[in-house]
Structures are given as structure tokens and as C-alpha cells.
Design an enzyme around this catalytic site. Structure first.
Site, PDB file in Angstrom:
ATOM      1  N   ARG A 135      11.292 -49.083  27.605  1.00 24.13           N
ATOM      2  CA  ARG A 135      10.193 -48.496  26.613  1.00 24.13           C
ATOM      3  C   ARG A 135      10.778 -47.798  25.820  1.00 24.13           C
ATOM      4  O   ARG A 135       9.925 -47.720  24.606  1.00 24.13           O
ATOM      5  CB  ARG A 135       8.721 -49.273  27.248  1.00 24.13           C
ATOM      6  CG  ARG A 135       8.469 -47.407  27.935  1.00 24.13           C
ATOM      7  CD  ARG A 135       7.033 -47.603  29.022  1.00 24.13           C
ATOM      8  NE  ARG A 135       5.938 -47.555  27.944  1.00 24.13           N
ATOM      9  CZ  ARG A 135       4.855 -48.312  28.505  1.00 24.13           C
ATOM     10  NH1 ARG A 135       4.336 -48.544  29.835  1.00 24.13           N
ATOM     11  NH2 ARG A 135       4.629 -47.624  28.088  1.00 24.13           N
ATOM     12  N   LYS A 160      -5.563 -54.224  27.759  1.00 25.08           N
ATOM     13  CA  LYS A 160      -5.543 -53.850  29.350  1.00 25.08           C
ATOM     14  C   LYS A 160      -6.820 -53.293  29.446  1.00 25.08           C
ATOM     15  O   LYS A 160      -8.222 -52.596  29.284  1.00 25.08           O
ATOM     16  CB  LYS A 160      -4.251 -52.771  29.700  1.00 25.08           C
ATOM     17  CG  LYS A 160      -4.731 -51.260  28.468  1.00 25.08           C
ATOM     18  CD  LYS A 160      -2.887 -50.532  28.965  1.00 25.08           C
ATOM     19  CE  LYS A 160      -3.573 -48.937  28.050  1.00 25.08           C
ATOM     20  NZ  LYS A 160      -2.619 -48.514  28.417  1.00 25.08           N
ATOM     21  N   ARG A 166       0.426 -50.527  19.017  1.00 20.96           N
ATOM     22  CA  ARG A 166      -0.177 -50.132  20.042  1.00 20.96           C
ATOM     23  C   ARG A 166      -1.288 -51.385  19.152  1.00 20.96           C
ATOM     24  O   ARG A 166      -2.268 -50.662  18.349  1.00 20.96           O
ATOM     25  CB  ARG A 166      -0.892 -49.094  20.538  1.00 20.96           C
ATOM     26  CG  ARG A 166      -1.924 -48.995  21.648  1.00 20.96           C
ATOM     27  CD  ARG A 166      -1.689 -47.997  22.219  1.00 20.96           C
ATOM     28  NE  ARG A 166      -0.899 -46.727  22.924  1.00 20.96           N
ATOM     29  CZ  ARG A 166      -0.493 -47.452  23.964  1.00 20.96           C
ATOM     30  NH1 ARG A 166      -1.209 -48.311  24.951  1.00 20.96           N
ATOM     31  NH2 ARG A 166       0.594 -46.522  24.927  1.00 20.96           N
ATOM     32  N   GLU A 169      -3.327 -62.201  32.285  1.00 18.89           N
ATOM     33  CA  GLU A 169      -2.699 -62.085  33.232  1.00 18.89           C
ATOM     34  C   GLU A 169      -1.977 -60.616  34.012  1.00 18.89           C
ATOM     35  O   GLU A 169      -3.116 -59.384  33.364  1.00 18.89           O
ATOM     36  CB  GLU A 169      -0.499 -61.607  32.092  1.00 18.89           C
ATOM     37  CG  GLU A 169      -0.236 -62.683  32.025  1.00 18.89           C
ATOM     38  CD  GLU A 169       0.329 -62.299  30.934  1.00 18.89           C
ATOM     39  OE1 GLU A 169       1.660 -61.345  30.659  1.00 18.89           O
ATOM     40  OE2 GLU A 169       0.921 -63.864  29.469  1.00 18.89           O
ATOM     41  N   ARG A 222       8.473 -51.323  32.642  1.00 23.32           N
ATOM     42  CA  ARG A 222       8.526 -52.101  31.915  1.00 23.32           C
ATOM     43  C   ARG A 222      10.675 -52.385  31.151  1.00 23.32           C
ATOM     44  O   ARG A 222      11.570 -51.549  31.129  1.00 23.32           O
ATOM     45  CB  ARG A 222       8.184 -51.223  29.957  1.00 23.32           C
ATOM     46  CG  ARG A 222       8.415 -52.516  29.226  1.00 23.32           C
ATOM     47  CD  ARG A 222       6.800 -53.520  28.773  1.00 23.32           C
ATOM     48  NE  ARG A 222       7.255 -54.528  27.404  1.00 23.32           N
ATOM     49  CZ  ARG A 222       5.853 -53.580  26.746  1.00 23.32           C
ATOM     50  NH1 ARG A 222       5.017 -53.061  26.708  1.00 23.32           N
ATOM     51  NH2 ARG A 222       6.125 -54.843  26.205  1.00 23.32           N
ATOM     52  N   LYS A 266      -1.930 -57.386  35.815  1.00 25.70           N
ATOM     53  CA  LYS A 266      -0.551 -56.309  35.028  1.00 25.70           C
ATOM     54  C   LYS A 266      -0.793 -55.032  35.987  1.00 25.70           C
ATOM     55  O   LYS A 266      -1.037 -54.645  37.224  1.00 25.70           O
ATOM     56  CB  LYS A 266      -2.275 -54.725  34.317  1.00 25.70           C
ATOM     57  CG  LYS A 266      -1.341 -53.949  33.444  1.00 25.70           C
ATOM     58  CD  LYS A 266      -2.103 -52.505  32.781  1.00 25.70           C
ATOM     59  CE  LYS A 266      -2.233 -51.921  31.707  1.00 25.70           C
ATOM     60  NZ  LYS A 266      -0.405 -51.021  32.802  1.00 25.70           N
ATOM     61  N   GLU A 285       7.842 -56.998  33.074  1.00 30.88           N
ATOM     62  CA  GLU A 285       8.215 -56.114  33.939  1.00 30.88           C
ATOM     63  C   GLU A 285       8.567 -56.290  35.151  1.00 30.88           C
ATOM     64  O   GLU A 285       8.552 -57.180  36.059  1.00 30.88           O
ATOM     65  CB  GLU A 285       6.399 -55.930  34.310  1.00 30.88           C
ATOM     66  CG  GLU A 285       5.406 -55.221  34.392  1.00 30.88           C
ATOM     67  CD  GLU A 285       5.249 -53.340  33.676  1.00 30.88           C
ATOM     68  OE1 GLU A 285       5.743 -53.110  33.024  1.00 30.88           O
ATOM     69  OE2 GLU A 285       5.015 -52.383  34.511  1.00 30.88           O
ATOM     70  N   PHE A 318       6.647 -61.875  30.188  1.00 33.21           N
ATOM     71  CA  PHE A 318       6.085 -62.014  29.761  1.00 33.21           C
ATOM     72  C   PHE A 318       6.075 -62.351  28.286  1.00 33.21           C
ATOM     73  O   PHE A 318       5.198 -62.750  28.073  1.00 33.21           O
ATOM     74  CB  PHE A 318       4.483 -61.145  30.922  1.00 33.21           C
ATOM     75  CG  PHE A 318       4.741 -59.504  29.734  1.00 33.21           C
ATOM     76  CD1 PHE A 318       4.890 -59.308  28.773  1.00 33.21           C
ATOM     77  CD2 PHE A 318       5.677 -58.553  30.627  1.00 33.21           C
ATOM     78  CE1 PHE A 318       5.381 -57.805  28.054  1.00 33.21           C
ATOM     79  CE2 PHE A 318       6.160 -57.933  30.571  1.00 33.21           C
ATOM     80  CZ  PHE A 318       5.551 -56.794  28.929  1.00 33.21           C
TER      81      PHE A 318
HETATM   82  P1  AMP Z   1       0.072 -48.647  29.807  1.00 30.93           P
HETATM   83  O1  AMP Z   1       1.586 -48.194  30.523  1.00 30.93           O
HETATM   84  O2  AMP Z   1      -0.937 -48.304  30.695  1.00 30.93           O
HETATM   85  O3  AMP Z   1       0.122 -48.570  28.637  1.00 30.93           O
HETATM   86  O4  AMP Z   1      -0.004 -50.453  29.976  1.00 30.93           O
HETATM   87  C1  AMP Z   1       0.451 -50.967  29.082  1.00 30.93           C
HETATM   88  C2  AMP Z   1       1.980 -51.162  30.027  1.00 30.93           C
HETATM   89  O5  AMP Z   1       1.834 -52.743  31.556  1.00 30.93           O
HETATM   90  C3  AMP Z   1       3.542 -52.560  29.386  1.00 30.93           C
HETATM   91  O6  AMP Z   1       3.956 -51.258  28.030  1.00 30.93           O
HETATM   92  C4  AMP Z   1       3.943 -52.832  30.479  1.00 30.93           C
HETATM   93  O7  AMP Z   1       4.702 -51.941  30.411  1.00 30.93           O
HETATM   94  C5  AMP Z   1       3.195 -53.647  31.596  1.00 30.93           C
HETATM   95  N1  AMP Z   1       2.858 -54.456  32.002  1.00 30.93           N
HETATM   96  C6  AMP Z   1       2.583 -55.190  33.159  1.00 30.93           C
HETATM   97  N2  AMP Z   1       2.064 -56.200  32.935  1.00 30.93           N
HETATM   98  C7  AMP Z   1       2.200 -56.612  31.892  1.00 30.93           C
HETATM   99  C8  AMP Z   1       2.035 -58.008  31.012  1.00 30.93           C
HETATM  100  N3  AMP Z   1       1.501 -59.558  31.651  1.00 30.93           N
HETATM  101  N4  AMP Z   1       1.721 -58.072  30.156  1.00 30.93           N
HETATM  102  C9  AMP Z   1       1.841 -56.830  29.192  1.00 30.93           C
HETATM  103  N5  AMP Z   1       2.583 -55.850  29.378  1.00 30.93           N
HETATM  104  C10 AMP Z   1       2.732 -55.622  31.226  1.00 30.93           C
END
Ligand code: AMP
Length: 583
Positions: free
Chosen positions: A292, A446, A440, A269, A276, A271, A322, A363
Site C-alpha cells: 500500500r 470497515k 479514503r 466481505e 495489502r 476484512k 490481501e 477483492f
Molecule cells: P485499515 O488498514 O484498518 O484502514 O483497513 C483497510 C485495509 O483492510 C485495506 O487497506 C486492506 O489492506 C484490508 N482489507 C482486508 N480485507 C479487505 C477486503 N475484503 N476489501 C478491502 N480491503 C480489505
């Protein structure tokens, strides 16, 4: 009614050992014998809380206010209180020593009860407006004047929300298990657990407690059900309107690595570099949006409430999504910092929603029409989502862009496409896994483009000079050392903030956020409680003996304030090390 001093004994025991099992043993013995009526308060207080995690209410008392209360309770001068604070390095200790000195003169022998402490503390956040500061001081001072020795210390630490007796969520969970299910005996000599039944049953009990906690986000609910038995615990379900912790992703560095973690085929998907949103709709039709960090931001995003209402007509549900910002004239996606200012906004909300519109990308779906879906395979949840979302519309509301593939070539194209369109990268998700609140996980990973900003927590700052004398203007930032569970410094930043006024981030704003968090002050430098997260870009990571992490940043520049992120989510020392190696 339980005396507060009995609880203090437990605090002391917990603080006196670093051994996890010993803590569990001590806490479980204590919990086992509690009266049902006391369970709720005690389980919160042992964690240094007066409200469960899902409740946004914070005690909201700064060190400065505690000092004022100490003045009232002890009759000491502010200067002397601050001096004592500097000597001990802990306002709780300082208070204990000051109150204790005083009590040689005015012996008040009334015993403080747990109830009294809890009730006074719970009143604090309800006070607002004119005269509220004085009322707060009175409530705190009253507790202080009845308290003795360590009671004072722990009251102050609870008020400042830093109890520090080393009690993590896992320890509380295990203690509840040991307390009510007779699953373990602690062998103190060898510091190990002896299973009363078998390992399988032991794990089953602890997993059941964990799941009840994941759903309720509230050990005071969990402990009451645990006392009733496993069947009661199993019935704890999420309650629409109460946020649950979100599932987070681990990081990978390549598509290949991604597939090795989430298996083939997988869902890929976009990102989205947004914000969030966990969105609930209850039976009465009310829609609520949570961040979050479980904060309620429904009022800040009225248009999103409208989108959800219009496009998902089901009776009740919880979805995960998101919201990503875009430029209303060019329709280009914008990075997070452009919409960040909407999160805490109180005024001109309409105007902001026009100027900084968001597109909602859903999502996941976790709950639908009375049924919890988190244990359905991801693929199935996504199917349900596609079914309930009617007439998706670009720039309004849609399901996250997704492909299901086992081809690395296709994945690479998808990734490049995502980055071209202004995404942060892609997510790779295992098709059959459950939704794990608050974890996590390795089944959702990611993959980001390399020179991404780093998230740090502010742990210190310096007062400015000249024109900026009133403001904190240089900020000491830190990364998380996961093993030691502490924050280690990685550098100082100040650059960039001047350019962020448009975003609502100024020195004045940072100062007002950090001021209540100050825990120590020496000359121009202050230490602050790790609370505020910022994103920083940089030229290079270097080894450096100047900071406790062993690293420093070349040309760091602040690019945004991350009010949506928790300090536990900042980059880790391990990640910095990896980035350094890769340079
Ligand atoms: P990070 O903030 O770098 O830990 O990345 C995780 C975050 O990416 C999640 O908490 C979501 O807020 C965001 N996110 C964006 N697109 C998606 C997606 N397609 N699926 C899940 N999370 C996503």
C-alpha cells in the site's frame, strides 16, 4: 539554464504564506513560464522530491551524514555544527548560517543551477558499497560550497526529505490547472478565486488533472501533458508495472451505520487481517507485487507470484488483494504481525514462505488486457474477477469471501462468522461505485471488532540505560490531528517489544530504523521524523494534560511494526476522541 536561486525565491514565497490560494497563484505563475525541458525537474523539486511517488528510491541521507558534509564544506567542528543545529532547531537553517559565515572568507561566486542540484541529489541513492559514504559527502559538500543563504537551507531540507513549504498534492494539482488552462484569476485583496469561465469547467479541468495524477502517480508526467492540453491529459492511463495508490476505507461502528453509508443492498466481505498487495502482470508476463506504500515486494513473496501466474492466465492486469497468514499445521488464520516479518526480508525467503504461508484473497480488479476498469461499477469488477480467477483454492488463492445482501440480520451473522474465523471484521462496499486511487472513501467502509490495536507514528524516543544504553528503548507515539495536519503525542511505549523478537522486532531494529530519522537530540531524549508506524494495544484511553493530544493510554503494549503503513494512515485525534467517549 535556470538558476537555483530562482527556485529558492518560489520556496520563500510559498513558505511565507499559509493561504492556499496565494500559494497556488504564486506557483502557477512560476510554472506557466517554464521551459518544457525544465518542467519535470521543477515540479518534483517544488514538492521537495527528486523522484516521483511511485519510485521507491529514497535519497536516504541521514542528519548525521549532512553534518559530516557540513564539516567538509565549512571546516567547522562537528560540535559547533550540532550546537548551531540545536540553536536553530532546523538543520537547514543551521547549515545556511554556517555556510554563510564561511563564505565571507572564501567567496565562490559561481551560480548554482537547478540542474546541478538535481543531478547531484539524484546521484546520492545510486552510490552503494565501499567508499559510498565519502562520495555522498563530497556530492553534498560540493552543493553546499556553491550555495548561498537560503539556497543552503532548501538544499539541506530537500536532502532530508522535509522541505516544509506547505505544498500538498491538491495545491500542486490546482497550480497546474491555473498555470495552463487559464481558468482562474486570484483576487488577492479578498483572497478568493475568480473563475475565468464557469465553476463547472474549472472543476472539470482540476478533475482531469487529478485523474491523470491518480493514474501516473507522477506530477512530472501530468505537467507535461497539461502543457499540451486537456486531450493529452485525458490519455494518461495507468501503466502496468507502475503502482497506483490504493483505495482506503472509512470506519463505521455498526452495520446500520455501514448501510447508511454504502446503501442497500451492499457487498459485505471479510476484512482479512493481512497485508495489502496490488499485483500487476505486464504484457511480457512479469508479475509484480506492491504494498500500500507502493513498495515492490515481489522478491519477498515468490509463492504468491506463482499462485497468480497459475490461476490467472490473462495477458495483463492489475488486481487488488490481501494476503493473510495462517498457521500451516492448524490452518488457522493469523493476525498481521505473524507475516509482517516477511515484508522486508532479504534472506531465507523460501524458508519464510514455508514457515509463514499466506493465502491470497483478491477483492478487486483495476485493469485487464489493456482496459482500465476503475470506472466500472464495483459489482461488475467483481464479476470480471470471478471470471478470470481459475480454480480458486483455499490457503492458496481465492476471491475474498463475499455476500450481497440488504438484510441487517444476515450481515450480523456474516460479521460474527468473520470474527469467529479470526478476521479483523468486515468491509461493506457500495455495489456501483468506482475505484478511487489514493482516497479514503465513504463507499467502502470497515467495521472492526472494538478493542482493536491502534496505529501510531513514533515521533520521539529515549536512549536506554545500563545494558540498553546503545538502544532507544522508550518510544513517544503520536496520532494525526487531521485539521491541523500535525502529529500529537499520546504516550510512551516500550513494553511488549521484548516479546516480539520472533517477529523480527527488537530494540536494536527500532534503533536502527529511527537513528537516521533523528531531528533533534536533548540529553537522553530524541525527536524523530514521523516515519515509523507501530500497532499498540492498551487497557484504556484517558484524558491527560501530559501529552499534546490531551489523551494518554493505560498499559500500552507494542504488538507490531507496521512497515506497510504510511504515517498518514495512523489513527486520528478524532478517532481517539470517539473511542474515549465510547469506553
Ligand atoms: P485499515 O488498514 O484498518 O484502514 O483497513 C483497510 C485495509 O483492510 C485495506 O487497506 C486492506 O489492506 C484490508 N482489507 C482486508 N480485507 C479487505 C477486503 N475484503 N476489501 C478491502 N480491503 C480489505
Amino acid at each position: 539554464m535556470m538558476k537555483y536561486s530562482d527556485l529558492v525565491k518560489i520556496y520563500e514565497q510559498l513558505e511565507s504564506t499559509t493561504k492556499r490560494l496565494e500559494k497556488i497563484n504564486c506557483l502557477s505563475d512560476f510554472l506557466r513560464n517554464l521551459d518544457k525541458k525544465e518542467l519535470e525537474k521543477i515540479i518534483l523539486l517544488v514538492q521537495g522530491k527528486i523522484f516521483p511517488d511511485w519510485n521507491e528510491t529514497k535519497i536516504g541521507v541521514s542528519s548525521q551524514l549532512v553534518i559530516k558534509a557540513l564539516k567538509v564544506a565549512t571546516g567547522k567542528r562537528e560540535k559547533d555544527i550540532i550546537n548551531e543545529w540545536k540553536n536553530t532547531g532546523d538543520l537547514g537553517e543551521a547549515a545556511a548560517s554556517l555556510v554563510n559565515k564561511k563564505s565571507q572568507f572564501t567567496l565562490i561566486s559561481k551560480d548554482l543551477t537547478v540542474d546541478k542540484v538535481f543531478t547531484n541529489l539524484r546521484k546520492l541513492p545510486t552510490l552503494e558499497g565501499m567508499g559510498s559514504v565519502d562520495s555522498k559527502i563530497k556530492l553534498i559538500a560540493e552543493l553546499l560550497s556553491y550555495s548561498k543563504l537560503n539556497e543552503t537551507k532548501y538544499i539541506i531540507r530537500t536532502i532530508l526529505e522535509e522541505l516544509r513549504v506547505g505544498l500538498g498534492e491538491g495545491t500542486v494539482r490546482d497550480s497546474i490547472g491555473w498555470a495552463f488552462f487559464n481558468i482562474a484569476e486570484y483576487n488577492k485583496k479578498e483572497n478568493k478565486v475568480e473563475m475565468k469561465k464557469d465553476r463547472e469547467y474549472y472543476n472539470h479541468v482540476l478533475d482531469t488533472i487529478q485523474e491523470a495524477y491518480d493514474m501516473s502517480n507522477d506530477f512530472s508526467v501530468v505537467i507535461k501533458k497539461a502543457k499540451e492540453g486537456l486531450d493529452s491529459l485525458k490519455k494518461v492511463d495507468l501503466s502496468v508495472g507502475t503502482p497506483i495508490k490504493v483505495m482506503l476505507a472509512q470506519k463505521v461502528d455498526s452495520i446500520k451505520e455501514g448501510f447508511s453509508r454504502v446503501e442497500k443492498p451492499a457487498a459485505l466481505e471479510y476484512k482479512y487481517d493481512g497485508f495489502r498487495m496490488q499485483i500487476h502482470k505486464n504484457k511480457e508476463g512479469a508479475i509484480m507485487i506492491f504494498t500500500r506504500r507502493l513498495e515492490n515486494v515481489t522478491n519477498q513473496f515468490p509463492e504468491v507470484v506463482g499462485y497468480v501466474k497459475e490461476h490467472i492466465k490473462e495477458k495483463n492486469f492489475v488486481i487488488d488483494s490481501e494476503a493473510v497468514g495462517y498457521d500451516p499445521s492448524t490452518k488457522k488464520y493469523l493476525p498481521f504481525q505473524n507475516i509482517s516479518k516477511r515484508i522486508k526480508r532479504k534472506y531465507n525467503i523460501e524458508k519464510m514462505s514455508k514457515k509463514y504461508p499466506v493465502e491470497l484473497n483478491i477483492f478487486d480488479v483495476l485493469y485487464l488486457n489493456g482496459k482500465n476498469l476503475i470506472k466500472r461499477p464495483f459489482k461488475e469488477r467483481r464479476k470480471i474477477l470471478d471470471k478470470i480467477l481459475k480454480n480458486p483454492e483455499k490457503y492458496i488463492i481465492k476471491a475474498a469471501e463475499q455476500i450481497i445482501t440488504d438484510s441487517e440480520k444476515k450481515s450480523k451473522e456474516f460479521y460474527e462468522n468473520a470474527v469467529d474465523r479470526g478476521m479483523e471484521g468486515i468491509m461493506m462496499k457500495n455495489l456501483t461505485s468506482h475505484y478511487k486511487p489514493g482516497k479514503r472513501v465513504g463507499h467502502m467502509v470497515k467495521l472492526k471488532s472494538s478493542k482493536d490495536p491502534l496505529d501510531f507514528v513514533i515521533t520521539g524516543a529515549e536512549w536506554g540505560t545500563g545494558k540498553r544504553g546503545k538502544w532507544l528503548s522508550s518510544f513517544l507515539v503520536s496520532v494525526l490531528d487531521k485539521e491541523k495536519n500535525e502529529y500529537l503525542e499520546i504516550g510512551k511505549v516500550g513494553t511488549g517489544i521484548k516479546e516480539l523478537e520472533e517477529q523480527g522486532l527488537t530494540f536494536r531494529k527500532l534503533t536502527s530504523l529511527l537513528n537516521p530519522l533523528i531531528i533533534e537530540e536533548k540529553g537522553k531524549t530524541v525527536k524523530v521524523k514521523p516515519e515509523i508506524v507501530i500497532s499498540v494495544v492498551y487497557e484504556e484511553i484517558q484524558k491527560s494534560p501530559s501529552y499534546s493530544s490531551g489523551f494518554a493510554l493505560r498499559f500500552p503494549r507494542v504488538i507490531s511494526l507496521r512497515e506497510d503503513k504510511d504515517p498518514s494512515e495512523v489513527h486520528t485525534l478524532g478517532e481517539i476522541n470517539k473511542l474515549y467517549e465510547e469506553q
